[in-house]
Design a protein around this motif. Sequence first.
Motif, PDB file in Angstrom:
ATOM      1  N   LEU A  36      19.393  76.354  15.542  1.00 49.76           N
ATOM      2  CA  LEU A  36      17.911  75.242  15.928  1.00 49.76           C
ATOM      3  C   LEU A  36      18.110  74.979  17.416  1.00 49.76           C
ATOM      4  CD1 LEU A  36      17.551  72.917  13.457  1.00 49.76           C
ATOM      5  CD2 LEU A  36      15.530  74.674  13.873  1.00 49.76           C
ATOM      6  N   MET A  37      19.796  74.942  17.661  1.00 52.37           N
ATOM      7  CA  MET A  37      19.695  74.838  19.511  1.00 52.37           C
ATOM      8  C   MET A  37      19.470  76.032  19.486  1.00 52.37           C
ATOM      9  SD  MET A  37      21.108  71.826  21.324  1.00 52.37           S
ATOM     10  CE  MET A  37      21.664  71.450  22.499  1.00 52.37           C
ATOM     11  N   ALA A  38      19.834  76.712  19.568  1.00 48.80           N
ATOM     12  CA  ALA A  38      19.611  78.043  20.027  1.00 48.80           C
ATOM     13  C   ALA A  38      18.584  78.259  20.763  1.00 48.80           C
ATOM     14  CB  ALA A  38      20.136  78.824  19.945  1.00 48.80           C
ATOM     15  N   LEU A  39      17.603  78.058  19.743  1.00 49.58           N
ATOM     16  CA  LEU A  39      16.133  77.743  20.515  1.00 49.58           C
ATOM     17  C   LEU A  39      15.628  77.011  20.861  1.00 49.58           C
ATOM     18  CD1 LEU A  39      12.994  79.121  19.223  1.00 49.58           C
ATOM     19  CD2 LEU A  39      13.389  77.301  17.395  1.00 49.58           C
ATOM     20  N   ALA A  40      16.249  75.469  20.947  1.00 45.46           N
ATOM     21  CA  ALA A  40      15.296  74.705  21.605  1.00 45.46           C
ATOM     22  C   ALA A  40      16.570  74.663  23.413  1.00 45.46           C
ATOM     23  CB  ALA A  40      16.224  73.198  21.344  1.00 45.46           C
ATOM     24  N   CYS A  41      17.264  75.807  23.367  1.00 42.05           N
ATOM     25  CA  CYS A  41      17.772  76.206  24.607  1.00 42.05           C
ATOM     26  C   CYS A  41      16.678  76.952  25.122  1.00 42.05           C
ATOM     27  CB  CYS A  41      19.007  77.263  24.339  1.00 42.05           C
ATOM     28  SG  CYS A  41      20.316  75.637  24.530  1.00 42.05           S
ATOM     29  N   ASP A  42      16.558  78.043  24.436  1.00 39.22           N
ATOM     30  CA  ASP A  42      15.131  79.138  25.339  1.00 39.22           C
ATOM     31  C   ASP A  42      14.368  78.358  25.854  1.00 39.22           C
ATOM     32  OD1 ASP A  42      17.655  80.722  24.828  1.00 39.22           O
ATOM     33  OD2 ASP A  42      16.259  81.243  23.008  1.00 39.22           O
ATOM     34  N   ARG A  43      13.884  77.584  25.017  1.00 39.47           N
ATOM     35  CA  ARG A  43      12.490  76.335  25.312  1.00 39.47           C
ATOM     36  C   ARG A  43      12.190  75.578  26.902  1.00 39.47           C
ATOM     37  NH1 ARG A  43       9.953  74.517  19.179  1.00 39.47           N
ATOM     38  NH2 ARG A  43       9.005  76.903  18.866  1.00 39.47           N
ATOM     39  N   TRP A  44      13.541  75.200  26.312  1.00 41.97           N
ATOM     40  CA  TRP A  44      13.837  74.639  27.818  1.00 41.97           C
ATOM     41  C   TRP A  44      13.909  75.651  28.799  1.00 41.97           C
ATOM     42  CZ3 TRP A  44      18.697  73.383  30.220  1.00 41.97           C
ATOM     43  CH2 TRP A  44      19.151  72.801  30.969  1.00 41.97           C
ATOM     44  N   LEU A  45      14.635  76.682  28.631  1.00 39.95           N
ATOM     45  CA  LEU A  45      14.684  77.141  29.377  1.00 39.95           C
ATOM     46  C   LEU A  45      13.473  78.292  30.285  1.00 39.95           C
ATOM     47  CD1 LEU A  45      18.011  79.067  29.517  1.00 39.95           C
ATOM     48  CD2 LEU A  45      17.611  77.708  31.198  1.00 39.95           C
ATOM     49  N   GLN A  46      12.658  78.496  29.278  1.00 40.92           N
ATOM     50  CA  GLN A  46      10.813  78.623  29.886  1.00 40.92           C
ATOM     51  C   GLN A  46      10.150  77.666  29.699  1.00 40.92           C
ATOM     52  OE1 GLN A  46       9.599  79.601  25.603  1.00 40.92           O
ATOM     53  NE2 GLN A  46      11.112  81.936  25.467  1.00 40.92           N
ATOM     54  N   LEU A  47      10.080  76.370  30.016  1.00 43.83           N
ATOM     55  CA  LEU A  47       9.387  74.909  30.470  1.00 43.83           C
ATOM     56  C   LEU A  47      10.325  75.014  32.158  1.00 43.83           C
ATOM     57  CD1 LEU A  47       9.018  73.220  27.289  1.00 43.83           C
ATOM     58  CD2 LEU A  47       7.336  74.321  28.446  1.00 43.83           C
ATOM     59  N   GLY A  48      11.428  75.608  32.572  1.00 39.93           N
ATOM     60  CA  GLY A  48      11.859  75.456  33.421  1.00 39.93           C
ATOM     61  C   GLY A  48      12.581  74.101  33.961  1.00 39.93           C
ATOM     62  N   LYS A  49      13.551  74.117  32.395  1.00 42.97           N
ATOM     63  CA  LYS A  49      14.570  72.930  32.325  1.00 42.97           C
ATOM     64  C   LYS A  49      12.971  71.811  32.650  1.00 42.97           C
ATOM     65  CE  LYS A  49      18.355  75.267  34.331  1.00 42.97           C
ATOM     66  NZ  LYS A  49      19.204  75.212  34.944  1.00 42.97           N
ATOM     67  N   ARG A  50      12.688  71.705  31.439  1.00 41.60           N
ATOM     68  CA  ARG A  50      11.471  70.240  30.949  1.00 41.60           C
ATOM     69  C   ARG A  50      11.554  70.219  29.728  1.00 41.60           C
ATOM     70  NH1 ARG A  50       6.310  70.140  30.365  1.00 41.60           N
ATOM     71  NH2 ARG A  50       5.932  71.594  30.806  1.00 41.60           N
ATOM     72  N   ILE A  51      11.602  68.709  29.659  1.00 45.45           N
ATOM     73  CA  ILE A  51      11.839  68.721  28.191  1.00 45.45           C
ATOM     74  C   ILE A  51      10.231  68.282  27.609  1.00 45.45           C
ATOM     75  CG2 ILE A  51      12.568  66.900  26.240  1.00 45.45           C
ATOM     76  CD1 ILE A  51      14.958  66.862  27.436  1.00 45.45           C
ATOM     77  N   ASP A  52       9.496  68.678  27.123  1.00 53.21           N
ATOM     78  CA  ASP A  52       8.706  68.014  26.383  1.00 53.21           C
ATOM     79  C   ASP A  52       8.530  68.922  24.514  1.00 53.21           C
ATOM     80  OD1 ASP A  52       5.853  67.086  26.098  1.00 53.21           O
ATOM     81  OD2 ASP A  52       5.207  68.150  28.021  1.00 53.21           O
ATOM     82  N   LEU A  53       7.189  68.078  24.533  1.00 51.33           N
ATOM     83  CA  LEU A  53       6.506  68.190  22.583  1.00 51.33           C
ATOM     84  C   LEU A  53       6.693  70.257  22.674  1.00 51.33           C
ATOM     85  CD1 LEU A  53       6.067  64.864  21.377  1.00 51.33           C
ATOM     86  CD2 LEU A  53       7.928  65.984  20.695  1.00 51.33           C
ATOM     87  N   PRO A  54       6.757  70.965  22.003  1.00 49.32           N
ATOM     88  CA  PRO A  54       5.912  71.709  22.082  1.00 49.32           C
ATOM     89  C   PRO A  54       4.515  71.383  21.858  1.00 49.32           C
ATOM     90  CG  PRO A  54       7.558  71.370  20.388  1.00 49.32           C
ATOM     91  CD  PRO A  54       7.458  70.204  20.278  1.00 49.32           C
TER      92      PRO A  54
END
Length: 284
Positions: free
Chosen positions: A236-254
């Motif tokens: 799950l941490m790996a999945l979150a890292c991928d999402r973070w990078l896809q969002l341009g290192k921005r944290i947001d809810l899916p």
Amino acid sequence: MSAELIHNLPEREYHADTTTLSASGAKVLLGKRPPSQDSDALSFGSLVHVVLLEPDRLDEYAVLDPDIIGVKADGSRADNPTATKAWKDAVFAAKRDGLTVISPATLHKAQEMAMAVELHPEASRLLAAATGHEVSAYADHPSGARVRARFDLVGPGYIADVKTTFDGNPEDFGRTMHKYLYHVSAANYLDVARANGLDAERFDLICVEKDKTPGGEYRVSVLEIHPDAIDRGRELMALACDRWLQLGKRIDLPSYGPDRHVIDLPPWGYEYDDFDDIKIGGVA
């Protein structure tokens, strides 16, 4: 960038970092809405951490008693102490100085809970063996994300985290772990620790309950997270890292998606037995 351990990094500076991803940020990316930073539960949990692990930081708190400070202009007792000018002025002055206002009762409770942890045989062993408290650590994740962790306790072979909870029962805490994604934190903490050359084979939760038992005790449990749960947390941490990078290192809810959703009642919602006795217009 290389792995990095930082001792004595101010907590606010650690949490203000937007260039790296923490387990807390990962949980948001996985759909877990974060608690308000002003929530009573979060604030009290932080206080217990300070009393137990960083007592030198208690000077960041102003212990104010409304029954003593919150009096009327003539010095007589007020029916609502926190509504008085004296109380509001005292709180304003404390916050102006950057202090967190707490009551004597709140501090006393936190001290009693910390003492319960210190008196627990296994928890006290972990505290005594710890080589560091509130240590900040950084590492590069295989995904390419730069991740961070802040260890409550780090010692020979283990990382430990202190949790204030309403129920620390070992038989039920797996559900709590799943709800709050503690296994994601565990995986990230262990991986960041190992990247920094630390001997970290095990992740323990030191849980202290917020309410006393009928006998007047604060119960404590020490819970080791199973390796299988940590492996799932690592996925799950790996999945979150991928999402973070896809969002341009921005944290947001899916996102909930662009389409319309059809919703239905859960199966138990079609059972009307609970409503049989409701009267409409005086007729059952």
